[in-house]
Motif scaffolding. Structure first.
Motif: not given
Length: 190
Positions: A9-14, A19-23, A26-28, A68-71
């Motif tokens: 996974v990249g940023h977008q998939e992570f 269920r958060v914005d890709p930005k 980067a904050q994490w 919670q991860v989105d399965l």
């Protein structure tokens, strides 16, 4: 040749997994926020971080604030990437390359040369398309070298074995080996 590839996974998939914005990813990663997401858990390919899916999907359960991860998203990522396996650690990954590393492997004169070859269909299809970037297993690229040489008009498409060895040993430090700084912080690095 078909190879089972690791799910990545990249940023977008992570971000989609949680269920958060890709930005938010980067904050994490930001030291100012205590690096909730350890940057060393990712591999850097062409200046961008990528994570093993097993790590990314399990990460939310390891944080101080459970996430919670989105399965369903995880299942979609697996389906999109085809037959593969789910690593949990970046050390388990085979050498992975993007355009920066490929340019070094073949000592190409410019990125446009590679982009033209990819667009013409003469280059192998990427093993992954993650967060808008094409990625290949190193072996996919090396297997294509003879065909690239045969179809070339002027470029030799010779493999630089020193670059290949560094990629295989995890010691590659050429273009693409470091994170590309973007946005308002990019100027601070100059």
């Amino acid at each position: 040749m078909s190879r089972r590839k690791p799910y990545l996974v990249g940023h977008q998939e992570f971000a989609a997994l949680y269920r958060v914005d890709p930005k938010q990813v980067a904050q994490w990663l930001a030291p100012s926020r205590g690096s909730v997401l350890d940057p060393s858990t990712a591999v850097v390919v062409s200046g961008v971080r990528y994570w093993p899916l097993g790590f990314a999907a399990g990460w939310g359960a390891t944080t101080a604030r459970f996430r919670q991860v989105d399965l369903e998203v995880k299942a979609r990522i697996i389906a999109e990437q085809g037959e593969g396996w789910e690593p949990s650690d970046a050390a388990e990954l085979p050498p992975i390359v993007g355009q920066h590393e490929i340019i070094q492997i073949f000592d190409l004169p410019a990125q446009g040369t590679l982009a033209t070859t990819i667009a013409s269909g003469r280059f192998p299809a990427p093993d992954w398309l993650l967060s808008g970037s094409m990625l290949w297993m190193l072996e996919t690229v090396l297997d294509a070298a003879p065909m690239l040489r045969e179809s070339a008009r002027s470029l030799p498409w010779e493999v630089d074995q020193a670059v290949v060895t560094a990629l295989r040993e995890g010691t590659y430090d050429g273009p693409g080996s470091r994170i590309l700084t973007r946005g308002r912080h990019a100027r601070k690095g100059l």
